[in-house]
Enzyme design. Structure first.
Site, short mmCIF file in Angstrom:
data_model
loop_
_atom_site.label_atom_id
_atom_site.label_comp_id
_atom_site.label_asym_id
_atom_site.label_seq_id
_atom_site.Cartn_x
_atom_site.Cartn_y
_atom_site.Cartn_z
N ASP A 1 0.68 -1.42 -0.07
CA ASP A 1 0.08 0.02 0.01
C ASP A 1 0.91 1.32 0.10
OD1 ASP A 1 -2.93 -0.48 -0.19
OD2 ASP A 1 -2.77 -1.02 1.83
N ARG B 1 0.17 -2.03 7.37
CA ARG B 1 0.83 -0.85 6.91
C ARG B 1 1.87 -0.08 7.90
NH1 ARG B 1 -2.63 3.46 3.65
NH2 ARG B 1 -0.61 3.84 2.97
N ARG C 1 -9.89 5.21 11.28
CA ARG C 1 -8.32 5.25 11.36
C ARG C 1 -7.81 5.95 12.44
NH1 ARG C 1 -6.56 2.46 6.58
NH2 ARG C 1 -8.01 1.38 5.84
N HIS D 1 -11.22 7.44 5.29
CA HIS D 1 -10.44 8.41 5.58
C HIS D 1 -10.86 9.69 5.34
CE1 HIS D 1 -6.25 5.97 5.26
NE2 HIS D 1 -6.49 6.44 6.48
N CYS E 1 -4.89 10.24 -2.21
CA CYS E 1 -4.23 9.27 -1.33
C CYS E 1 -2.79 9.05 -1.83
CB CYS E 1 -5.16 7.85 -1.48
SG CYS E 1 -6.73 7.95 -0.81
N1 ARG Z 1 -5.30 0.40 1.12
C1 ARG Z 1 -5.03 1.80 1.75
C2 ARG Z 1 -5.52 1.79 3.06
O1 ARG Z 1 -6.72 1.03 3.34
C3 ARG Z 1 -5.70 2.79 0.85
C4 ARG Z 1 -5.27 4.32 1.55
C5 ARG Z 1 -5.91 5.19 0.73
N2 ARG Z 1 -5.23 6.56 1.31
C6 ARG Z 1 -6.03 7.46 1.69
N3 ARG Z 1 -5.51 8.74 2.05
N4 ARG Z 1 -7.20 7.45 1.80
O2 ARG Z 1 -4.95 2.13 4.24
#
Ligand code: ARG
Length: 282
Positions: A71, A96, A142, A171, A274
């Site tokens: 990612d 991540r 998150r 997000h 992103c």
């Molecule tokens: N697969 C990543 C995650 O879920 C995508 C992140 C997308 N980034 C963002 N800034 N919205 O963490």
């Protein structure tokens, strides 16, 4: 409404090529590990965006991708930089986790003296949007609400916490975009945003309506096309081409919308914003 005269401010962006991009786990509703990713297409779409930034006069620097970090292309999550001060990320998911140190090292190696390792979970600009006066901050999926206080103390800017309630918009940068940060002067030109109200709790919706009565309000369809996951330089707004309903309202306000196709990266749950971290100078 009179159409304001807009001007682009040259930006510094940090991106990471999707060399090892794949969907091998699922940490948001867009990710389906059963769906194959076409790496060549992902790379071409990413290069298109990078080259477009450069053609517009922006600086794009690149992180070296790591095979263990599928990612990593989503650089917006790696840190938040305001006034040349760097607040590192702390990821919500172990998958991540390793990315945070890569970003922090990049900033240290590029002359940033203030790089803070955070105590609380925050996913960088995924959940922090910056205006001249404030940070708008997402929570609910998150970033921890505790990270909002941490960011306020570190950046010395008021943080406005916003509750995200729809898992598709996990997000803040999937549901809200700062189009113009404003001039930060009391009584001066305010910040301008576009957002999708359905992503927010009723209280947060009311806060946004109060702070930004003239905002561009996105439809459910444009939000689902990732139209809010956009990057503005003050004039040009780079956004997913599929968010067709946003182009008219942006033009009416004097912006120049530029449609991009990042469909392959959408399989990871991200688009234009992103994959773009903004390095804001001191
Ligand atoms: N697969 C990543 C995650 O879920 C995508 C992140 C997308 N980034 C963002 N800034 N919205 O963490």
């Amino acid at each position: 409404m009179r159409t304001p005269r807009r001007s682009a401010i040259p930006r510094r962006y940090l991106m990471c090529p999707p060399a090892y991009f794949r969907v091998s786990y699922s940490i948001n509703p867009w990710m389906d590990p059963g769906k194959p990713v076409d790496l060549a297409v992902a790379q071409a779409q990413w290069e298109d965006l990078r080259d477009r930034y450069r053609a517009l006069g922006h600086t794009v620097e690149e992180l070296v991708p790591h095979p263990g970090c599928p990612d990593m292309v989503f650089t917006a999550n790696g840190a938040t930089v305001v006034d040349g001060r760097v607040l590192g990320a702390r990821f919500a998911f172990a998958e991540r986790g390793a990315e945070a140190a890569v970003h922090a090292r990049w900033y240290r190696e590029h002359g940033f003296a203030d790089v803070r390792e955070p105590l609380h979970i925050n996913e960088g600009e995924g959940d922090f949007a910056v205006t001249a006066s404030w940070l708008l901050a997402g929570r609910g999926f998150r970033s921890s609400p505790l990270s909002h206080a941490e960011a306020q103390e570190y950046f010395r800017r008021p943080v406005i916490g916003l509750d995200l309630v729809d898992p598709r918009f996990y997000h803040l940068d999937t549901a809200l975009c700062v189009l113009d940060g404003g001039d930060g002067e009391p009584g001066g030109r305010g910040a301008e945003i576009m957002y999708y109200p359905g992503a927010f709790s009723p209280g947060s919706r009311a806060v946004l309506a109060r702070l930004f009565p003239d905002a561009v309000v996105a439809s459910a369809a444009d939000a689902a096309a990732f139209g809010l996951n956009a990057v503005s330089d003050g004039l040009h707004v780079l956004l997913p081409a599929g968010a067709v309903g946003l182009f008219g309202p942006l033009r009416e306000r004097g912006f120049e919308p530029l449609g991009m196709d990042l469909g392959e990266l959408l399989k990871g749950g991200g688009s234009v914003k992103c994959v773009t971290a903004e390095v804001r100078p001191g």
